[in-house]
Design an enzyme around this catalytic site. Structure first.
Site, short mmCIF file in Angstrom:
data_model
loop_
_atom_site.label_atom_id
_atom_site.label_comp_id
_atom_site.label_asym_id
_atom_site.label_seq_id
_atom_site.Cartn_x
_atom_site.Cartn_y
_atom_site.Cartn_z
N TYR A 218 0.85 -1.19 0.00
CA TYR A 218 0.00 0.00 0.00
C TYR A 218 0.88 1.24 0.00
CZ TYR A 218 -4.35 2.54 0.78
OH TYR A 218 -5.45 3.35 0.63
N HIS B 36 5.17 -4.00 -12.48
CA HIS B 36 6.49 -3.88 -13.14
C HIS B 36 7.02 -5.30 -13.31
CE1 HIS B 36 10.46 -2.49 -14.17
NE2 HIS B 36 11.01 -2.66 -12.98
N GLU C 175 14.25 5.12 -16.33
CA GLU C 175 14.39 5.76 -15.01
C GLU C 175 15.86 6.01 -14.67
OE1 GLU C 175 12.03 2.89 -12.98
OE2 GLU C 175 13.72 1.68 -12.30
N GLU D 106 16.39 28.59 -12.44
CA GLU D 106 16.83 28.31 -13.81
C GLU D 106 16.92 26.82 -14.11
OE1 GLU D 106 17.19 30.83 -15.97
OE2 GLU D 106 17.32 29.21 -17.42
N1 NDP Z 1 6.53 4.09 -7.46
C1 NDP Z 1 5.91 4.11 -8.65
O1 NDP Z 1 5.25 5.08 -9.00
C2 NDP Z 1 5.98 2.95 -9.59
C3 NDP Z 1 6.20 1.67 -9.13
N2 NDP Z 1 6.04 0.61 -9.95
C4 NDP Z 1 6.19 -0.73 -9.42
O2 NDP Z 1 5.18 -0.94 -8.43
C5 NDP Z 1 5.66 -1.83 -7.43
C6 NDP Z 1 5.51 -1.18 -6.05
O3 NDP Z 1 6.41 -0.09 -6.00
P1 NDP Z 1 6.08 1.20 -5.10
O4 NDP Z 1 4.62 1.53 -5.16
O5 NDP Z 1 7.09 2.23 -5.49
O6 NDP Z 1 6.41 0.67 -3.65
P2 NDP Z 1 6.49 1.52 -2.27
O7 NDP Z 1 7.88 1.37 -1.76
O8 NDP Z 1 5.93 2.88 -2.45
O9 NDP Z 1 5.48 0.74 -1.32
C7 NDP Z 1 5.67 -0.57 -0.93
C8 NDP Z 1 4.48 -1.06 -0.11
O10 NDP Z 1 4.64 -2.46 0.08
C9 NDP Z 1 4.61 -2.73 1.47
N3 NDP Z 1 5.42 -3.90 1.72
C10 NDP Z 1 6.74 -3.98 2.03
N4 NDP Z 1 7.09 -5.27 2.17
C11 NDP Z 1 5.97 -6.01 1.95
C12 NDP Z 1 5.67 -7.38 1.97
N5 NDP Z 1 6.61 -8.28 2.23
N6 NDP Z 1 4.38 -7.77 1.71
C13 NDP Z 1 3.42 -6.88 1.42
N7 NDP Z 1 3.64 -5.55 1.40
C14 NDP Z 1 4.89 -5.14 1.66
C15 NDP Z 1 5.09 -1.46 2.14
O11 NDP Z 1 4.65 -1.44 3.47
P3 NDP Z 1 5.43 -0.65 4.66
O12 NDP Z 1 4.74 0.68 4.74
O13 NDP Z 1 5.22 -1.45 5.88
O14 NDP Z 1 6.86 -0.55 4.25
C16 NDP Z 1 4.38 -0.43 1.26
O15 NDP Z 1 3.03 -0.35 1.62
C17 NDP Z 1 7.10 -2.16 -7.83
O16 NDP Z 1 7.05 -3.33 -8.60
C18 NDP Z 1 7.51 -0.97 -8.69
O17 NDP Z 1 8.54 -1.23 -9.61
C19 NDP Z 1 5.66 0.75 -11.26
C20 NDP Z 1 5.45 1.99 -11.78
C21 NDP Z 1 5.71 3.19 -11.02
C1 LIG Z 2 10.25 6.69 -13.44
C2 LIG Z 2 10.26 5.82 -12.23
C3 LIG Z 2 9.29 4.65 -12.29
O1 LIG Z 2 9.65 3.76 -13.32
C4 LIG Z 2 7.91 5.22 -12.57
C5 LIG Z 2 7.28 6.18 -11.65
O2 LIG Z 2 7.38 4.96 -13.64
C6 LIG Z 2 9.36 3.92 -10.94
O3 LIG Z 2 9.87 2.78 -10.91
O4 LIG Z 2 8.94 4.49 -9.91
MG MG Z 3 8.25 3.62 -14.83
MG MG Z 4 10.29 1.81 -12.65
#
Ligand code: NDP
Ligand SMILES: CC[C@](O)(C(C)=O)C(=O)O
Ligand code: MG
Ligand code: MG
Length: 337
Positions: free
Chosen positions: A26, A109, A196, A228
């Protein structure tokens, strides 16, 4: 080769509305998918470990939270939105034992499938709905009636309905308002990592910081250097976003346009292009993936040091002060955006 692009009219929302979806994680993407699916009429359960910091947030936002294993057990569709580095263990401990025939395993991803850290059984659908933007903006755009484009891919089609299901999910998070491009796990993973590293995060941050350093080291005011090199970048990129690089060049002065043509290629020169090719090769060979997983297994020493150094860069302090004076920078990223 022209890509296949899907819009809202090409997907049936009722497919995902008829399924129970477990969103594991989340964070940036997890909250956006879960809240937008819920608002699209989908039955959503969140999977988070006991003691997760995110549990309270999800519950406050009206979502039911279970452990990842319990959420996976009750779901038809399991969307893995934990950090890439945590997914291998999460899969082995909580998902795999509950991944019965006919279920769907979804990713945001392709990292863990592309590099073989996760190998699902043949009797489940494996698909991806990967937004091409940060999760907080995925949610904000959905709320504003807009959408962030998504990449959609099917790695395994055990049921024969995996693509229709993935498109339905993509519609549920607003992605098909902007467009869903059909791709593969390999293409999404390699282009996303390259983008990225070389352009969006690595390339852009290094360009901004270095430009700021050159101006301030030459004695110019940090506030002017900030405007800038960082603040105005958004305005320039907005023009590119609206109408491409040509639209930006139409709007800037002829002086700027001449400087763009004559000086830009000296900054991003043949050496930089060669380095970009090396970065792509490390992504394609799996060298980057192995390095990152080892860094995480080792407690992230370099990641932590670089994060601290980045936060301490003088551009951050200058920016904090200046943004405090900008009443219109009034939509900070929040989990409810
Ligand atoms: N960030 C982005 O905008 C983008 C991300 N992605 C992909 O989405 C996926 C998630 O990335 P992102 O949203 O950045 O992740 P975040 O680091 O923002 O969030 C991770 C979440 O997972 C929870 N978590 C950690 N460990 C576990 C576990 N073992 N089981 C269940 N939940 C867990 C964390 O909880 P806690 O709060 O306790 O740490 C947190 O809620 C990745 O595959 C990423 O590559 C794809 C496109 C863009
Ligand atoms: C550009 C970073 C990204 O790939 C995204 C937001 O699309 C990520 O892994 O967070
Ligand atoms: Mg991306
Ligand atoms: Mg990415």
């Amino acid at each position: 080769m022209t890509a296949e692009v899907f819009y809202d009219d090409n997907a049936d929302l009722s497919i995902i509305q008829g399924k129970k979806v477990a969103v594991l994680g989340y964070g940036s993407q997890g909250h956006a998918h879960a809240l937008s699916l819920r608002d699209s009429g989908v039955d959503v359960v969140i999977g988070l470990p006991e003691g997760s910091k995110s549990r309270e947030k999800a519950q406050e936002q009206g979502l039911r939270v279970e452990t990842p294993a319990a959420a996976s057990a009750e779901a038809d569709v399991i969307m893995v939105l934990a950090p890439d580095t945590a997914q291998r263990k999460l899969y082995a401990e909580a998902i795999e034992p509950n991944l019965t025939a006919g279920k769907a395993l979804f990713f945001g991803h392709g990292f863990n499938i592309r590099y073989g850290f996760i190998t699902p059984p043949a009797n489940v659908d494996v698909a991806m709905v990967a937004p091409k933007g940060p999760g907080h903006l995925v949610r904000r755009q959905y709320v504003d009636g807009k959408g962030v484009p998504v990449l959609v891919a099917v790695d395994q089609d055990a049921t024969g309905n995996a693509l229709a299901l993935a498109l339905s999910y993509a519609k549920g998070i607003g992605g098909l308002r902007a467009g869903g491009i059909k791709t593969t796990f390999k293409e999404e993973t390699e282009t996303d990592l390259f983008g990225e590293q070389a352009v969006l995060c690595g390339g852009a941050s290094a360009l901004v910081q270095t430009g700021f350093e050159v101006l301030t080291e030459a004695g110019y005011a940090p506030e002017i250097a900030y405007f800038e090199c960082l603040h105005e970048l958004k305005l320039i990129v907005d023009l590119m976003y609206e109408g491409g690089i040509a639209r930006m060049r139409y709007s800037v002065s002829d002086t700027a346009e001449y400087g763009d043509y004559s000086r830009g290629p000296r900054v991003v020169d043949a050496r930089v292009k060669e380095e970009m090719k090396r970065i792509l090769a490390e992504v394609q060979s799996g060298e980057f993936a192995r390095e990152w997983i080892a860094e995480d297994d080792n407690g992230r020493p370099n990641f932590t040091k670089w994060r601290q150094e980045g936060a301490a860069h003088p551009i951050e302090e200058t920016g904090r002060k200046l943004r405090g004076m900008m009443s219109w920078v009034d939509r900070p990223i929040t989990e409810t955006a």
